[in-house]
Design an enzyme around this catalytic site. Structure first.
Site, PDB file in Angstrom:
ATOM      1  N   GLU A 186       0.828  -1.212   0.000  1.00  0.00           N
ATOM      2  CA  GLU A 186       0.000   0.000   0.000  1.00  0.00           C
ATOM      3  C   GLU A 186       0.858   1.257   0.000  1.00  0.00           C
ATOM      4  O   GLU A 186       1.160   1.822   1.063  1.00  0.00           O
ATOM      5  CB  GLU A 186      -0.933   0.009   1.222  1.00  0.00           C
ATOM      6  N   GLU A 210      -6.222  -7.217  -1.078  1.00  0.00           N
ATOM      7  CA  GLU A 210      -6.535  -7.121   0.353  1.00  0.00           C
ATOM      8  C   GLU A 210      -7.842  -6.368   0.540  1.00  0.00           C
ATOM      9  O   GLU A 210      -8.061  -5.324  -0.069  1.00  0.00           O
ATOM     10  CB  GLU A 210      -5.415  -6.378   1.100  1.00  0.00           C
TER      11      GLU A 210
HETATM   12  C1  IDC Z   1      -3.051  -3.993  10.340  1.00  0.00           C
HETATM   13  C2  IDC Z   1      -3.301  -5.164  11.265  1.00  0.00           C
HETATM   14  C3  IDC Z   1      -2.983  -4.772  12.671  1.00  0.00           C
HETATM   15  C4  IDC Z   1      -1.578  -4.224  12.728  1.00  0.00           C
HETATM   16  C5  IDC Z   1      -1.440  -3.067  11.751  1.00  0.00           C
HETATM   17  C6  IDC Z   1      -0.050  -2.462  11.716  1.00  0.00           C
HETATM   18  O1  IDC Z   1      -4.628  -5.603  11.103  1.00  0.00           O
HETATM   19  O2  IDC Z   1      -3.104  -5.898  13.535  1.00  0.00           O
HETATM   20  O3  IDC Z   1      -1.304  -3.761  14.029  1.00  0.00           O
HETATM   21  O4  IDC Z   1      -1.750  -3.519  10.457  1.00  0.00           O
HETATM   22  O5  IDC Z   1       0.812  -3.198  10.985  1.00  0.00           O
HETATM   23  C7  IDC Z   1      -4.047  -2.218   5.690  1.00  0.00           C
HETATM   24  C8  IDC Z   1      -2.716  -2.852   5.712  1.00  0.00           C
HETATM   25  C9  IDC Z   1      -2.624  -3.891   6.808  1.00  0.00           C
HETATM   26  C10 IDC Z   1      -3.381  -3.462   8.045  1.00  0.00           C
HETATM   27  C11 IDC Z   1      -4.863  -3.359   7.687  1.00  0.00           C
HETATM   28  C12 IDC Z   1      -5.777  -2.987   8.875  1.00  0.00           C
HETATM   29  O6  IDC Z   1      -2.337  -3.426   4.483  1.00  0.00           O
HETATM   30  O7  IDC Z   1      -1.266  -4.084   7.102  1.00  0.00           O
HETATM   31  O8  IDC Z   1      -3.229  -4.447   9.019  1.00  0.00           O
HETATM   32  N1  IDC Z   1      -5.012  -2.391   6.611  1.00  0.00           N
HETATM   33  O9  IDC Z   1      -5.427  -1.745   9.384  1.00  0.00           O
HETATM   34  N2  IDC Z   1      -4.486  -1.364   4.805  1.00  0.00           N
HETATM   35  C13 IDC Z   1      -5.705  -0.954   5.149  1.00  0.00           C
HETATM   36  C14 IDC Z   1      -6.065  -1.600   6.303  1.00  0.00           C
END
Ligand code: IDC
Length: 465
Positions: free
Chosen positions: A291, A383
């Site tokens: 992302e 995702e």
């Molecule tokens: C989130 C995980 C969370 C973690 C966080 C930080 O769910 O447990 O603490 O990342 O790394 C994304 C990202 C993905 C995120 C997810 C939800 O690709 O890494 O995971 N998210 O926030 N993009 C939009 C949402």
């Protein structure tokens, strides 16, 4: 109701044989072409062109043809270098199809526009020699040619084989569009215990998942702390997916910092290694930047054009997914939209663009972007979450259902965040599940897990002819 029309009544139905009868010193020539309009909409269409060399082997080729109507234009092509001058279109062979042995074919295609009518092109010629050919009808809506294939048996990889991008779709070994539906891991640095044999058996057999996305964070205690170790873990998961007939999306999970160029050298090292190691496998898809955020499309494109050649050098035929601006929102979360990508696409073939959404945060404006962009760009939802963009909060059932219905209709593949027991609403399993071995019993799923599993586990009906 597929109607085949002879494109050229004259010109010897077997041009190759005519040429073979020529003087022995002259190389035998000849070709046949199948031209198929695979979809058509107001002012636009997508066409596949299969050219078969009926003559002696060639180590370089050019296919020429004529657009019968002045308004017909090639907008964007693939698997060849495309150019158009007036009504004359030229497609030249590229690295992976430049050499065509006798009887070998190259599959090309393009998205075109038209203003008046959209008749099939004429006068196909390979290296100047006229081809025989056929044209199949444009599909009409509703389809007059419903699939009649018996349901395919076998795992997703056994049925579909090596995938490639065809127009705006992902196509299987029969050159037919497929939608892959599956799950993403959580960060493998934190949730490795969720990807043992029992968990992956459940994913393949019980969830009937077509793919496993392997989220390898680069920061946050990920790859940068132990490049060799993480490369090995990713490869082990690729093997586990392969053993169960699932595709593996290798996700270079950049997130913070948002500029993928911060990790450019790491990306080159990592992808050179995994692409060389997995080049012979049919189940691998590479996702080069999860992302990008706070960074321009130009910078992302520049990154992609440096990383993709590294992958291609080792694994020429694999599909590559490119992240987009604004957390892979095609720019929408940064106040932009897909037009910057359409106007300035990554200069590489066989690629798709990532679109990510979280159903409770991203709704109609994002859905209309995807509906619009899907006619122009190959999209893959590598995702998505059923909850808010934090990864937590309540499941938004209405928005999740609207999204998945849309993706089904557009045949866009997806991976859900996450196949894990993280203590957050997006996780499919209840906390503690991965401490045990039961991934199938009643009571292990969260609300999100139950909803997503009910969507993923329905029959795929992959086309096989
Ligand atoms: C989130 C995980 C969370 C973690 C966080 C930080 O769910 O447990 O603490 O990342 O790394 C994304 C990202 C993905 C995120 C997810 C939800 O690709 O890494 O995971 N998210 O926030 N993009 C939009 C949402």
């Amino acid at each position: 109701m597929k109607r085949l029309l002879a494109l050229l009544a004259t010109g010897a139905s077997v041009v190759g044989l005519t040429a073979l009868a020529g003087p022995p010193a002259q190389a035998a020539t000849g070709c046949s072409v199948e031209y198929t309009v695979t979809s058509q909409w107001s002012g636009g269409f997508q066409a596949g062109v299969k050219v078969t060399n009926l003559g002696d082997p060639v180590s370089g080729w050019t296919l020429g043809f004529t657009m019968p109507d002045a308004g017909q234009k090639v907008v964007q092509g693939w698997n060849a270098t495309w150019s158009q001058s007036g009504s004359a279109v030229t497609a030249g062979g590229v690295d992976w199809n430049r050499t065509l042995s006798t009887g070998a074919s190259a599959d090309l295609g393009f998205v075109g526009s038209f203003t008046g009518s959209n008749p099939a092109p004429t006068s196909f010629a390979l290296n100047g020699v006229t081809c025989t050919g056929s044209v199949t009808d444009p599909p009409t809506d509703p389809p007059t040619d419903p699939p009649t294939d018996p349901p395919a048996t076998g795992t997703p990889v056994a049925v579909n084989g090596q995938l490639h991008v065809c127009g705006v779709h992902l196509c299987n070994q029969y050159d037919r569009p497929v939608q892959l539906r599956g799950m993403s891991t959580h960060g493998i640095q934190w949730f490795g215990q969720c990807y043992g044999d029992e968990a992956l058996d459940a994913l393949a057999d019980d969830w009937k998942s077509d793919l496993l996305r392997i989220a390898m964070y680069v920061q946050e205690d990920g790859y940068e702390t132990d490049p060799e170790g993480f490369t090995g873990r990713v490869n082990a998961l690729v093997d586990k997916a392969e053993a169960r007939g699932m595709y593996a999306v290798i996700d270079f999970h950049t997130l913070t910092p948002g500029d993928p160029n911060y990790n450019l050298d790491r990306a080159k090292t990592f992808f050179a290694s995994v692409a060389a190691r997995n080049a012979d496998k049919k189940n691998v898809i590479y996702e080069i930047a999860n992302e990008p955020n706070g960074v321009s499309w130009a910078a992302i494109k520049d990154y992609a054009e440096q990383v993709i050649p590294v992958i291609r050098a080792a694994d020429p035929d694999a599909v590559v997914i490119v992240g987009t601006r604004g957390w892979s929102s095609l720019g929408v979360s940064d106040g932009s939209n897909e037009s910057e990508v359409v106007a300035n696409p990554v200069n590489a073939a066989n690629i798709m663009y990532a679109f990510h959404f979280y159903a409770a945060s991203h709704k109609d404006a994002y859905r209309s972007t995807v509906s619009r962009a899907a006619a122009k760009l190959p999209l893959f939802v590598s995702e998505f979450g059923t909850v808010s963009a934090t990864g937590g909060g309540a499941v938004d059932r209405a928005s999740s259902t609207a999204w998945l219905d849309l993706l089904d209709r557009l045949k866009i593949g997806y991976a859900n965040w996450t196949y894990s027991d993280a203590d957050e609403g997006s996780a499919a399993f209840r906390p503690g599940t991965c401490d045990g071995t039961d991934y199938s019993g009643s009571g292990v799923l969260t609300e999100s897990g139950a909803l997503v599993k009910s969507r993923i586990s329905t029959p795929d009906e992959f086309p096989t002819s």
